[in-house]
Design a protein around this motif. Structure first.
Motif, PDB file in Angstrom:
ATOM      1  N   THR A  90       2.050  -2.020  -9.802  1.00 31.19           N
ATOM      2  CA  THR A  90       1.765  -0.724 -10.392  1.00 31.19           C
ATOM      3  C   THR A  90       2.020  -0.723 -11.891  1.00 31.19           C
ATOM      4  O   THR A  90       2.867  -1.479 -12.389  1.00 31.19           O
ATOM      5  CB  THR A  90       2.636   0.372  -9.748  1.00 31.19           C
ATOM      6  OG1 THR A  90       2.368   1.641 -10.361  1.00 31.19           O
ATOM      7  CG2 THR A  90       4.127   0.066  -9.909  1.00 31.19           C
ATOM      8  N   HIS A 106       9.645   1.930 -10.987  1.00 27.94           N
ATOM      9  CA  HIS A 106       8.710   2.250 -12.052  1.00 27.94           C
ATOM     10  C   HIS A 106       8.792   3.741 -12.375  1.00 27.94           C
ATOM     11  O   HIS A 106       9.444   4.523 -11.667  1.00 27.94           O
ATOM     12  CB  HIS A 106       7.292   1.865 -11.644  1.00 27.94           C
ATOM     13  CG  HIS A 106       6.810   2.579 -10.417  1.00 27.94           C
ATOM     14  ND1 HIS A 106       7.355   2.384  -9.160  1.00 27.94           N
ATOM     15  CD2 HIS A 106       5.826   3.524 -10.251  1.00 27.94           C
ATOM     16  CE1 HIS A 106       6.730   3.158  -8.285  1.00 27.94           C
ATOM     17  NE2 HIS A 106       5.802   3.852  -8.924  1.00 27.94           N
ATOM     18  N   THR A 114       7.744   7.369  -7.015  1.00 27.91           N
ATOM     19  CA  THR A 114       7.742   6.458  -5.873  1.00 27.91           C
ATOM     20  C   THR A 114       6.321   6.040  -5.491  1.00 27.91           C
ATOM     21  O   THR A 114       5.356   6.757  -5.751  1.00 27.91           O
ATOM     22  CB  THR A 114       8.394   7.088  -4.627  1.00 27.91           C
ATOM     23  OG1 THR A 114       7.564   8.144  -4.127  1.00 27.91           O
ATOM     24  CG2 THR A 114       9.780   7.619  -4.928  1.00 27.91           C
ATOM     25  N   ILE A 115       6.245   4.872  -4.872  1.00 26.70           N
ATOM     26  CA  ILE A 115       5.064   4.445  -4.124  1.00 26.70           C
ATOM     27  C   ILE A 115       5.441   4.519  -2.659  1.00 26.70           C
ATOM     28  O   ILE A 115       6.544   4.134  -2.268  1.00 26.70           O
ATOM     29  CB  ILE A 115       4.655   3.007  -4.469  1.00 26.70           C
ATOM     30  CG1 ILE A 115       4.192   2.909  -5.929  1.00 26.70           C
ATOM     31  CG2 ILE A 115       3.533   2.522  -3.550  1.00 26.70           C
ATOM     32  CD1 ILE A 115       3.957   1.482  -6.396  1.00 26.70           C
ATOM     33  N   HIS A 157       5.808  12.651  -0.109  1.00 30.73           N
ATOM     34  CA  HIS A 157       5.967  12.758  -1.556  1.00 30.73           C
ATOM     35  C   HIS A 157       6.487  14.149  -1.924  1.00 30.73           C
ATOM     36  O   HIS A 157       6.205  15.138  -1.240  1.00 30.73           O
ATOM     37  CB  HIS A 157       4.636  12.523  -2.260  1.00 30.73           C
ATOM     38  CG  HIS A 157       4.272  11.070  -2.390  1.00 30.73           C
ATOM     39  ND1 HIS A 157       5.085  10.146  -3.008  1.00 30.73           N
ATOM     40  CD2 HIS A 157       3.162  10.385  -1.971  1.00 30.73           C
ATOM     41  CE1 HIS A 157       4.494   8.962  -2.979  1.00 30.73           C
ATOM     42  NE2 HIS A 157       3.340   9.072  -2.355  1.00 30.73           N
ATOM     43  N   ARG A 161      -1.694   4.073 -11.613  1.00 24.80           N
ATOM     44  CA  ARG A 161      -2.306   3.500 -10.423  1.00 24.80           C
ATOM     45  C   ARG A 161      -1.483   2.353  -9.837  1.00 24.80           C
ATOM     46  O   ARG A 161      -0.765   1.655 -10.560  1.00 24.80           O
ATOM     47  CB  ARG A 161      -3.714   3.010 -10.772  1.00 24.80           C
ATOM     48  CG  ARG A 161      -4.561   4.153 -11.304  1.00 24.80           C
ATOM     49  CD  ARG A 161      -5.950   3.722 -11.679  1.00 24.80           C
ATOM     50  NE  ARG A 161      -6.766   4.900 -11.944  1.00 24.80           N
ATOM     51  CZ  ARG A 161      -8.079   4.884 -12.119  1.00 24.80           C
ATOM     52  NH1 ARG A 161      -8.735   3.738 -12.050  1.00 24.80           N
ATOM     53  NH2 ARG A 161      -8.739   5.993 -12.332  1.00 24.80           N
ATOM     54  N   CYS A 162      -1.615   2.180  -8.532  1.00 29.51           N
ATOM     55  CA  CYS A 162      -0.913   1.112  -7.821  1.00 29.51           C
ATOM     56  C   CYS A 162      -1.886   0.444  -6.845  1.00 29.51           C
ATOM     57  O   CYS A 162      -2.861   1.063  -6.413  1.00 29.51           O
ATOM     58  CB  CYS A 162       0.292   1.663  -7.063  1.00 29.51           C
ATOM     59  SG  CYS A 162      -0.131   2.841  -5.755  1.00 29.51           S
ATOM     60  N   ASN A 203       0.771   6.339  -5.115  1.00 30.29           N
ATOM     61  CA  ASN A 203       1.700   6.508  -6.223  1.00 30.29           C
ATOM     62  C   ASN A 203       1.834   7.993  -6.498  1.00 30.29           C
ATOM     63  O   ASN A 203       0.863   8.755  -6.312  1.00 30.29           O
ATOM     64  CB  ASN A 203       1.173   5.789  -7.471  1.00 30.29           C
ATOM     65  CG  ASN A 203       2.251   5.098  -8.254  1.00 30.29           C
ATOM     66  OD1 ASN A 203       3.440   5.264  -7.985  1.00 30.29           O
ATOM     67  ND2 ASN A 203       1.859   4.298  -9.235  1.00 30.29           N
ATOM     68  N   SER A 225       3.261   1.638 -15.257  1.00 26.92           N
ATOM     69  CA  SER A 225       4.451   2.472 -15.390  1.00 26.92           C
ATOM     70  C   SER A 225       4.460   3.158 -16.743  1.00 26.92           C
ATOM     71  O   SER A 225       3.894   2.652 -17.718  1.00 26.92           O
ATOM     72  CB  SER A 225       5.710   1.620 -15.224  1.00 26.92           C
ATOM     73  OG  SER A 225       6.887   2.386 -15.393  1.00 26.92           O
ATOM     74  N   VAL A 264       6.535   7.300 -13.322  1.00 24.82           N
ATOM     75  CA  VAL A 264       5.214   7.931 -13.232  1.00 24.82           C
ATOM     76  C   VAL A 264       5.266   9.275 -13.940  1.00 24.82           C
ATOM     77  O   VAL A 264       5.666  10.286 -13.363  1.00 24.82           O
ATOM     78  CB  VAL A 264       4.775   8.116 -11.763  1.00 24.82           C
ATOM     79  CG1 VAL A 264       3.339   8.632 -11.702  1.00 24.82           C
ATOM     80  CG2 VAL A 264       4.886   6.804 -11.003  1.00 24.82           C
TER      81      VAL A 264
END
Length: 422
Positions: A365, A341, A297-298, A273, A349-350, A292, A367, A343
């Motif tokens: 998730t 999505h 990105t996840i 990340h 949360r995802c 997340n 958004s 963030v």
């Protein structure tokens, strides 16, 4: 999803596990010349089951997941409730009979799903607004975090319908002053979650630490100063409770094995990340989780790829945040990345989709654009986008057995989505 990453994921054991959980028995599939195996329709599967093609006269759990996972919760929204303040948390109980929703106006409502979504309990909380809630596996106790130094527990098991818990008498303050753990005081608690057996809580704190609270002993049993900035999210890896996943504001995910913690430090680090981690959800197998982050990105992780070189990656990640926000981390060791999505603002949360109804085939998730996004775990494709809200969707929850999804939004609406063929 990146083609190279996607190809690697398809050969990873998380892909194999997902297929085992969500693909039908060979007797329900067919092969065309020169083509891969094609699953038959649910109607065809039902017909073959009735004809006892498999010799078992019933569906396996994977057969059931294959059928149910084709019916995504896209019909709606149906408004369950509307408050005049932000909705921050919304989670089904483990059996799906209750829904817990937390709001910024110091209210927590527990809805009886099986009785028309009536309010079963309304709890007026102490302190600041509610940032997280967790219901015990037996549904008798609720704990909540409110951006203070404390976590509060409320007995909801014997409460009557539409009751309001007394603000001073029925909220037990759990002692997180860490006086018996290295003499350290936490700052703000951002998240809290029950262990699978309901005996412990794991909490993430702004003092760069993860805390474990023993409910039987009524004391803080563990402090892991795993990070170098605020820990936004933490959860147990599986039902054993030995391993903890955590994510922090510096964009680092860490793994802490309570059996082998040295000098209070984490066991390993997972980098990839480029900005702060907002949430982590475990797959429950003790090896895989998703995170997340504010880099939009996840990411899907395998802890067997983690590095033990904690210091090097922490320094490098700080540099990455300022120089490569729109690029891929050169040391990214995640299995897959999911995009689409947004963030921003509140920690969004995802989750993995439910094991019993979908075989954890999807990731979903909230958004910042007011939608819920659903991604296919293996292909990375966006398979659904649920649009309605005018505010950030911070939390959402998929019913463990039915194609029903509920989300909470900063517009104060608790909304329900389900499947309809119409």
């Amino acid at each position: 999803m990146d083609d190279e990453v996607s190809g690697h994921l398809h050969h990873n054991d998380v892909a194999q596990l997902t297929r085992l959980q969500s693909e039908p028995h060979k007797f329900f599939s067919r092969r065309l010349p020169g083509k891969s195996i094609l699953p038959v329709s649910p109607v065809g599967m039902l017909a073959r089951r009735e004809a006892n093609f498999s010799g078992h006269s019933r569906f396996t759990s994977a057969d059931s997941c294959h059928v149910l996972s084709r019916y995504l919760p896209h019909n709606g929204p149906h408004v369950i409730d509307k408050m005049n303040n932000f909705g921050y948390a919304s989670q089904f109980s483990d059996d799906g009979s209750l829904l817990v929703a937390g709001f910024r106006n110091r209210r927590i409502r527990i809805y009886n799903v099986d009785r028309g979504w009536n309010v079963r309990n309304e709890i007026l909380t102490k302190g600041f607004y509610v940032v997280d809630t967790s219901l015990s596996p037996d549904k008798c106790f609720l704990v909540y975090a409110n951006l203070s130094l404390k976590i509060y527990a409320v007995n909801v098991g014997s409460a009557t319908m539409e009751s309001v818990e007394n603000i001073t008498d029925n909220h037990e303050s759990l002692n997180f002053d860490a006086g018996n753990v290295r003499g350290h005081n936490p700052h703000r608690i951002f998240s809290v979650k029950f262990s699978t057996d309901g005996r412990e809580l794991v909490a993430s704190c702004s003092d760069s630490s993860v805390y474990v609270y023993d409910l039987g002993e009524k004391r803080l049993s563990e402090r892991v100063p795993a990070h170098r900035s605020s820990v936004i999210t933490a959860c147990f890896a599986d039902e054993s409770g030995h391993v903890i996943y955590s994510g922090s504001d510096e964009g680092i995910c860490k793994v802490s094995d309570r059996r082998f913690i040295k000098n209070g430090q984490a066991s390993g680090v997972l980098v990839g990340h480029l900005d702060g981690v907002t949430f982590i959800d475990s797959r429950g197998d003790g090896r895989h989780f998703i995170s997340n982050a504010r880099d939009q990105t996840i990411k899907l992780w395998d802890i067997r790829k983690m590095s033990s070189n904690l210091t090097r990656h922490e320094r490098y990640s700080s540099w990455q945040r300022n120089t490569l926000r729109n690029s891929r981390h050169p040391n990214d060791i995640s299995l897959a990345t999911y995009k689409g999505h947004e963030v921003f603002g509140a920690p969004i949360r995802c989750y993995f989709s439910p094991e019993k109804s979908t075989g954890q085939k999807y990731i979903y998730t909230g958004s910042a654009d007011g939608s819920v996004y659903i991604y296919d775990l293996l292909s990375g494709a966006q398979v659904a986008k649920l649009d309605h809200h005018k505010g950030i969707i911070r939390d959402c929850s998929w019913h463990p057995y039915f194609p029903t999804l509920v989300n909470s939004s900063e517009d104060g609406v608790i909304a329900k989505w389900d499947f309809s063929a119409l």
